[in-house]
Design a protein around this motif. Structure first.
Motif, PDB file in Angstrom:
ATOM      1  N   HIS A  29       0.840  -0.986  -0.073  1.00 30.78           N
ATOM      2  CA  HIS A  29      -0.052   0.015  -0.077  1.00 30.78           C
ATOM      3  C   HIS A  29       0.864   1.209  -0.101  1.00 30.78           C
ATOM      4  CE1 HIS A  29      -2.964   2.920   1.324  1.00 30.78           C
ATOM      5  NE2 HIS A  29      -3.864   2.065   0.814  1.00 30.78           N
ATOM      6  N   THR A  30       0.404   2.212  -0.560  1.00 34.19           N
ATOM      7  CA  THR A  30       1.124   3.501  -0.859  1.00 34.19           C
ATOM      8  C   THR A  30       0.179   4.677  -0.451  1.00 34.19           C
ATOM      9  OG1 THR A  30       2.691   2.949  -2.214  1.00 34.19           O
ATOM     10  CG2 THR A  30       2.298   5.260  -2.102  1.00 34.19           C
ATOM     11  N   MET A  31       0.196   5.541   0.507  1.00 37.29           N
ATOM     12  CA  MET A  31      -0.696   6.727   0.991  1.00 37.29           C
ATOM     13  C   MET A  31      -0.671   7.782  -0.056  1.00 37.29           C
ATOM     14  SD  MET A  31       0.058   8.969   4.435  1.00 37.29           S
ATOM     15  CE  MET A  31      -0.131   7.460   5.468  1.00 37.29           C
ATOM     16  N   THR A  32      -2.104   8.166  -0.566  1.00 33.30           N
ATOM     17  CA  THR A  32      -2.174   8.944  -1.741  1.00 33.30           C
ATOM     18  C   THR A  32      -1.694  10.291  -1.344  1.00 33.30           C
ATOM     19  OG1 THR A  32      -4.314   9.558  -1.137  1.00 33.30           O
ATOM     20  CG2 THR A  32      -4.100   7.642  -2.452  1.00 33.30           C
ATOM     21  N   LEU A  33      -1.465  11.181  -2.091  1.00 39.88           N
ATOM     22  CA  LEU A  33      -0.789  12.437  -1.925  1.00 39.88           C
ATOM     23  C   LEU A  33      -2.235  13.216  -0.857  1.00 39.88           C
ATOM     24  CD1 LEU A  33       1.101  13.671  -4.829  1.00 39.88           C
ATOM     25  CD2 LEU A  33       1.933  13.609  -2.498  1.00 39.88           C
ATOM     26  N   PRO A  34      -3.468  13.253  -1.568  1.00 39.75           N
ATOM     27  CA  PRO A  34      -4.407  13.934  -1.047  1.00 39.75           C
ATOM     28  C   PRO A  34      -4.569  13.346   0.666  1.00 39.75           C
ATOM     29  CG  PRO A  34      -5.052  13.391  -3.209  1.00 39.75           C
ATOM     30  CD  PRO A  34      -4.053  12.733  -2.817  1.00 39.75           C
ATOM     31  N   PHE A  35      -4.675  12.109   0.872  1.00 41.76           N
ATOM     32  CA  PHE A  35      -4.669  11.656   2.213  1.00 41.76           C
ATOM     33  C   PHE A  35      -3.677  12.302   3.020  1.00 41.76           C
ATOM     34  CE2 PHE A  35      -4.415   8.223   5.335  1.00 41.76           C
ATOM     35  CZ  PHE A  35      -5.157   8.516   6.358  1.00 41.76           C
ATOM     36  N   PHE A  36      -2.499  12.190   2.442  1.00 44.31           N
ATOM     37  CA  PHE A  36      -1.193  12.562   3.168  1.00 44.31           C
ATOM     38  C   PHE A  36      -1.326  13.943   3.760  1.00 44.31           C
ATOM     39  CE2 PHE A  36       3.294  14.509   2.554  1.00 44.31           C
ATOM     40  CZ  PHE A  36       3.899  14.221   3.861  1.00 44.31           C
ATOM     41  N   GLU A  37      -1.746  14.731   2.837  1.00 46.62           N
ATOM     42  CA  GLU A  37      -2.040  16.263   3.061  1.00 46.62           C
ATOM     43  C   GLU A  37      -3.055  16.429   4.213  1.00 46.62           C
ATOM     44  OE1 GLU A  37      -2.081  20.671   1.217  1.00 46.62           O
ATOM     45  OE2 GLU A  37      -3.226  18.874  -0.040  1.00 46.62           O
ATOM     46  N   GLN A  38      -4.042  15.555   4.255  1.00 40.77           N
ATOM     47  CA  GLN A  38      -5.269  15.609   5.260  1.00 40.77           C
ATOM     48  C   GLN A  38      -4.394  15.104   6.632  1.00 40.77           C
ATOM     49  OE1 GLN A  38      -8.547  12.773   4.942  1.00 40.77           O
ATOM     50  NE2 GLN A  38      -8.264  12.503   7.131  1.00 40.77           N
ATOM     51  N   VAL A  39      -3.378  14.064   6.401  1.00 38.54           N
ATOM     52  CA  VAL A  39      -2.691  13.523   7.740  1.00 38.54           C
ATOM     53  C   VAL A  39      -1.726  14.792   8.286  1.00 38.54           C
ATOM     54  CG1 VAL A  39      -1.036  12.134   8.464  1.00 38.54           C
ATOM     55  CG2 VAL A  39      -2.701  11.097   7.089  1.00 38.54           C
ATOM     56  N   LEU A  40      -1.204  15.544   7.512  1.00 35.37           N
ATOM     57  CA  LEU A  40      -0.329  16.723   7.752  1.00 35.37           C
ATOM     58  C   LEU A  40      -1.266  17.622   8.546  1.00 35.37           C
ATOM     59  CD1 LEU A  40       2.018  17.136   4.870  1.00 35.37           C
ATOM     60  CD2 LEU A  40       2.517  16.075   7.049  1.00 35.37           C
ATOM     61  N   ILE A  41      -2.214  17.949   8.219  1.00 36.40           N
ATOM     62  CA  ILE A  41      -3.254  19.020   8.538  1.00 36.40           C
ATOM     63  C   ILE A  41      -3.614  18.575   9.995  1.00 36.40           C
ATOM     64  CG2 ILE A  41      -5.497  20.390   8.588  1.00 36.40           C
ATOM     65  CD1 ILE A  41      -5.090  20.464   5.253  1.00 36.40           C
ATOM     66  N   GLU A  42      -4.004  17.286   9.975  1.00 33.68           N
ATOM     67  CA  GLU A  42      -4.511  16.699  11.456  1.00 33.68           C
ATOM     68  C   GLU A  42      -3.242  16.959  12.355  1.00 33.68           C
ATOM     69  OE1 GLU A  42      -7.390  13.944  11.969  1.00 33.68           O
ATOM     70  OE2 GLU A  42      -7.598  13.357  10.078  1.00 33.68           O
ATOM     71  N   LEU A  43      -2.058  16.697  11.751  1.00 26.47           N
ATOM     72  CA  LEU A  43      -0.834  16.664  12.891  1.00 26.47           C
ATOM     73  C   LEU A  43      -0.374  17.866  13.410  1.00 26.47           C
ATOM     74  CD1 LEU A  43       1.307  13.957  11.326  1.00 26.47           C
ATOM     75  CD2 LEU A  43       0.599  13.549  13.364  1.00 26.47           C
ATOM     76  N   LYS A  44      -0.710  18.931  12.802  1.00 26.74           N
ATOM     77  CA  LYS A  44      -0.257  20.361  13.161  1.00 26.74           C
ATOM     78  C   LYS A  44      -0.172  20.730  14.615  1.00 26.74           C
ATOM     79  CE  LYS A  44      -0.403  22.904   8.795  1.00 26.74           C
ATOM     80  NZ  LYS A  44      -1.000  24.025   7.841  1.00 26.74           N
ATOM     81  N   PRO A  45      -1.265  20.373  15.285  1.00 33.59           N
ATOM     82  CA  PRO A  45      -1.170  20.747  16.801  1.00 33.59           C
ATOM     83  C   PRO A  45      -0.343  19.846  17.733  1.00 33.59           C
ATOM     84  CG  PRO A  45      -3.467  20.399  16.015  1.00 33.59           C
ATOM     85  CD  PRO A  45      -2.757  19.914  15.035  1.00 33.59           C
ATOM     86  N   TYR A  46       0.008  18.561  17.056  1.00 30.84           N
ATOM     87  CA  TYR A  46       0.731  17.597  17.774  1.00 30.84           C
ATOM     88  C   TYR A  46       2.296  17.550  17.633  1.00 30.84           C
ATOM     89  CZ  TYR A  46      -3.999  16.216  18.576  1.00 30.84           C
ATOM     90  OH  TYR A  46      -5.441  16.249  18.938  1.00 30.84           O
ATOM     91  N   THR A  47       2.914  18.134  16.465  1.00 31.93           N
ATOM     92  CA  THR A  47       4.354  18.061  16.018  1.00 31.93           C
ATOM     93  C   THR A  47       4.667  18.726  14.943  1.00 31.93           C
ATOM     94  OG1 THR A  47       5.982  16.435  15.681  1.00 31.93           O
ATOM     95  CG2 THR A  47       4.135  16.226  14.455  1.00 31.93           C
ATOM     96  N   LYS A  48       6.136  18.950  14.851  1.00 34.41           N
ATOM     97  CA  LYS A  48       6.577  19.721  13.839  1.00 34.41           C
ATOM     98  C   LYS A  48       7.414  19.022  12.845  1.00 34.41           C
ATOM     99  CE  LYS A  48       4.284  23.401  14.127  1.00 34.41           C
ATOM    100  NZ  LYS A  48       3.465  23.862  12.849  1.00 34.41           N
TER     101      LYS A  48
END
Length: 291
Positions: A29-48
């Motif tokens: 499996h490979t993570m799609t770019l749109p889903f990867f961007e969603q993941v990054l947005i959700e991660l913003k409050p937790y890490t840099k």
């Protein structure tokens, strides 16, 4: 809740079959770019900081530059961990990307595979990257990992060959005897380029006979997100044995505040491994030794 780093597995494709790694169980499996961007947005409050790694090698992806551009766009620093086998498939525009903070290259991958490359061919791309880093991106860290220590000194012959090669390339004096006798953690080869040492480790498995408690940095300093969206408590749960939730279904905030997640955190705070996989993991013993 803040984390030093989050491991995002862009793909579980590694491209090699190192003898020190167990075979892949989950479907490719490979993570799609749109889903990867969603993941990054959700991660913003937790890490840099994000590491593109759990089991796969992100350099196996031909469009790695697109993932780096998204990470840069959202203000994340990136750690790349690779066998080095796919370095030759990428330009320095990608490998020296401003989003990248550090590149880890597992040198002991070479002699634990049937590679269609000679030792010199394998090392050439690594040395070319190091030279480019020194002239084009001085702030970038490169760790050349030699994680093959064991009591039997089973890789001493390979290590001697490697040390001799690196001595010539970096014009520095290296002694394989020091590697074994002085318990060195690393040796500086050049500015922000280090040869980093560690022992072999065993990936945790439910089939293991190990059963112990202890503490771990999982859900303390970091957690992992597999390429299929599953959130796992640490970077060694490559098979998704402890799935806390899936970002295709659940928001990250909900997953991190779930009872199972808090039970794991509380357990480690009390030196107790509440999950069976954690009880069978021997990597946590390293934290006992260093405490």
């Amino acid at each position: 809740m803040k984390f030093y780093r989050v491991y995002i597995e862009l793909t579980n494709i590694c491209g090699l079959k190192c003898s020190f790694c167990p075979p892949k169980i989950l479907p490719t499996h490979t993570m799609t770019l749109p889903f990867f961007e969603q993941v990054l947005i959700e991660l913003k409050p937790y890490t840099k900081e994000v590491a593109y790694h759990v089991a796969g090698d992100s350099l196996a992806l031909s469009n790695l530059l697109d993932y780096l551009n998204l990470s840069h766009k959202h203000g994340f620093k990136v750690i790349l961990t690779t066998s080095g086998y796919f370095l030759k498939n990428h330009t320095f525009e990608t490998l020296l990307h401003p989003a990248i903070k550090q590149i880890n290259i597992s040198l002991n991958s070479f002699n634990k595979n049937s590679m269609p490359l000679s030792f010199e061919e394998y090392m050439q791309s690594i040395i070319e990257l190091c030279n480019a880093k020194l002239t084009q991106r001085k702030a970038l860290f490169i760790n050349l990992r030699l994680w093959n220590k064991d009591e039997a000194h089973s890789e001493e012959s390979f290590n001697k060959t490697l040390f001799a090669y690196l001595e010539k390339q970096f014009q520095t004096s290296l002694h394989v005897k020091r590697f074994y006798e002085e318990n060195l953690r690393s040796i500086r080869l050049a500015e922000k380029i280090r040869l980093h040492f560690d022992d072999y480790f065993t990936w945790p498995s439910l089939a293991s006979n190990e059963c112990s408690h202890g503490t771990c940095l999982g859900l303390s300093s970091h957690f992992g997100i597999l390429s299929n969206g599953s959130v796992v408590p640490c970077c060694l749960d490559k098979d998704g044995i402890i799935v806390l939730g899936n970002l295709h279904v659940n928001p990250l905030k909900e997953i991190l505040n779930a009872p199972r997640t808090h039970a794991i955190i509380k357990g480690f705070q009390e030196n107790k491994a509440v999950e069976v996989l954690c009880q069978k993991c021997t990597y946590k013993n390293r934290f006992k030794e260093s405490s």
